[in-house]
Design a protein around this motif. Structure first.
Motif, PDB file in Angstrom:
ATOM      1  N   SER A 149      28.260 -23.623  40.041  1.00 29.87           N
ATOM      2  CA  SER A 149      28.720 -23.350  38.630  1.00 29.87           C
ATOM      3  C   SER A 149      28.378 -21.712  38.385  1.00 29.87           C
ATOM      4  O   SER A 149      27.680 -21.562  38.684  1.00 29.87           O
ATOM      5  N   TYR A 150      29.495 -21.964  37.283  1.00 32.86           N
ATOM      6  CA  TYR A 150      29.498 -19.841  36.967  1.00 32.86           C
ATOM      7  C   TYR A 150      29.457 -20.332  35.505  1.00 32.86           C
ATOM      8  O   TYR A 150      30.337 -21.114  34.927  1.00 32.86           O
ATOM      9  N   ASP A 151      29.080 -20.028  34.742  1.00 35.29           N
ATOM     10  CA  ASP A 151      29.243 -19.318  32.991  1.00 35.29           C
ATOM     11  C   ASP A 151      28.293 -18.171  32.532  1.00 35.29           C
ATOM     12  O   ASP A 151      27.889 -17.969  31.769  1.00 35.29           O
ATOM     13  N   THR A 152      29.626 -17.253  32.802  1.00 37.38           N
ATOM     14  CA  THR A 152      29.604 -15.646  32.069  1.00 37.38           C
ATOM     15  C   THR A 152      30.809 -15.735  31.466  1.00 37.38           C
ATOM     16  O   THR A 152      31.657 -16.390  31.380  1.00 37.38           O
ATOM     17  N   SER A 153      30.862 -13.972  30.859  1.00 39.59           N
ATOM     18  CA  SER A 153      32.004 -13.308  29.957  1.00 39.59           C
ATOM     19  C   SER A 153      33.089 -13.942  30.899  1.00 39.59           C
ATOM     20  O   SER A 153      33.942 -13.914  30.779  1.00 39.59           O
ATOM     21  N   ASP A 154      33.314 -14.233  32.027  1.00 38.13           N
ATOM     22  CA  ASP A 154      34.272 -13.293  33.525  1.00 38.13           C
ATOM     23  C   ASP A 154      34.453 -15.041  33.959  1.00 38.13           C
ATOM     24  O   ASP A 154      35.491 -14.601  34.003  1.00 38.13           O
ATOM     25  N   LEU A 155      33.594 -15.779  33.991  1.00 35.45           N
ATOM     26  CA  LEU A 155      33.787 -16.580  35.012  1.00 35.45           C
ATOM     27  C   LEU A 155      33.204 -17.680  34.318  1.00 35.45           C
ATOM     28  O   LEU A 155      32.038 -17.816  33.958  1.00 35.45           O
ATOM     29  N   LYS A 156      34.196 -18.607  34.269  1.00 32.79           N
ATOM     30  CA  LYS A 156      33.604 -20.590  33.330  1.00 32.79           C
ATOM     31  C   LYS A 156      33.665 -21.422  34.628  1.00 32.79           C
ATOM     32  O   LYS A 156      34.903 -21.236  34.378  1.00 32.79           O
ATOM     33  N   THR A 157      33.147 -22.385  34.710  1.00 33.28           N
ATOM     34  CA  THR A 157      33.861 -23.826  35.545  1.00 33.28           C
ATOM     35  C   THR A 157      33.236 -25.013  35.047  1.00 33.28           C
ATOM     36  O   THR A 157      32.273 -25.428  33.891  1.00 33.28           O
ATOM     37  N   ASP A 158      34.005 -25.799  34.920  1.00 33.46           N
ATOM     38  CA  ASP A 158      33.807 -26.892  33.621  1.00 33.46           C
ATOM     39  C   ASP A 158      32.590 -28.089  34.822  1.00 33.46           C
ATOM     40  O   ASP A 158      31.421 -27.703  35.862  1.00 33.46           O
ATOM     41  N   ASN A 195      36.603 -24.062  37.943  1.00 33.74           N
ATOM     42  CA  ASN A 195      38.162 -23.127  36.613  1.00 33.74           C
ATOM     43  C   ASN A 195      39.022 -23.169  36.447  1.00 33.74           C
ATOM     44  O   ASN A 195      39.692 -23.430  37.505  1.00 33.74           O
TER      45      ASN A 195
END
Length: 200
Positions: A163-172, A177
C-alpha cells in the motif's frame, strides 16, 4: 620478374589475405558528443548509424570473420547469447513453494538454486544468499488481462499487496495504482523482493 620474385610476391599476398584485420569502431557515446547539435538519430552526414558493437572484424576482403577468430581478437558478441537474469532469496524452499504453488510458475531446482521458467521462454535464476537484502525495485512484472481479478485471486492464496500513499504514488484500498499508465499492483515474495501484476 624472376620466378623467385614471383614466388615471394605470391607468398606475401597469401599471408596478407589470411591475416585478419581488426578495425576499431568509436564508442557511440563519444561519437555522439562530437556531432553537431541536432543530429539526434546517430547518423553522421552522409554516413551510416554506428552499430556500437565494439569492433568490425574482416579477413582483409570485407568478409566477416568467424566467431572463433572474433573471440581470439577480443570481440565480445552477445547478440546470440541466451542471457538470463537472477535475484537472491534467503530461503530456497519457501521461494520454490511461492513461485511454483502460489504463482503457478514452472520451477526447477538444481544445485540448491531455482530456475523460474517464464511464458516468454526466458528463465530467471533464484539463488540463496545468507545476507540477502530485498530488492528495492520490481524484479518481475506479470502482465494480466484484469488486474483487479488477479489481485483478488492472489489475496485468496495469502498474498499481501503493498500500500502506497505518497505525493508520487498512491494505491486504492485493493492495492492497485490507477490513472497513471497501466493499472498496477505490487506485492512481495517471502524474501521481500518486489513483484507486480499490471494491465496487459
Amino acid at each position: 620478374m624472376s620466378s623467385e620474385r614471383v614466388d615471394e610476391y605470391l607468398a606475401t599476398r597469401f599471408r596478407a589475405e589470411q591475416q585478419p584485420i581488426v578495425r576499431p569502431i568509436r564508442d557511440p557515446m563519444e561519437e555522439h558528443a562530437r556531432r553537431p547539435a541536432g543530429l539526434l538519430c546517430g547518423r553522421a552526414s552522409g554516413g551510416r548509424p554506428s552499430s556500437g558493437r565494439g569492433a568490425e572484424v574482416t579477413n582483409g576482403h570485407g568478409q566477416a570473420a568467424t566467431k572463433k577468430t572474433a573471440r581470439r581478437y577480443g570481440v565480445t558478441m552477445f547478440g546470440q547469447a541466451k542471457a538470463f537474469s537472477g535475484f537472491s532469496v534467503d530461503d530456497i524452499p519457501a521461494a520454490k513453494r511461492f513461485y511454483g504453488d502460489t504463482l503457478g510458475l514452472e520451477v526447477t531446482e538444481n544445485n540448491g538454486m531455482l530456475e523460474l521458467h517464464l511464458a516468454t521462454g526466458g528463465t530467471v535464476l533464484v539463488y540463496p544468499k545468507p545476507n540477502h537484502e530485498p530488492a528495492t525495485f520490481t524484479i518481475l512484472n506479470f502482465p494480466v488481462d484484469d488486474v483487479a481479478k488477479a489481485v483478488a485471486d492472489l489475496k485468496a492464496r495469502g498474498v499481501r499487496f503493498e500500500s502506497y500513499d505518497t505525493s508520487d504514488l498512491k494505491t486504492d484500498p485493493d492495492g492497485v495504482n490507477r490513472g497513471i499508465g497501466p493499472d498496477i499492483a505490487w506485492f512481495t515474495d517471502p524474501a521481500g523482493n518486489i513483484l507486480a501484476v499490471l494491465e496487459a
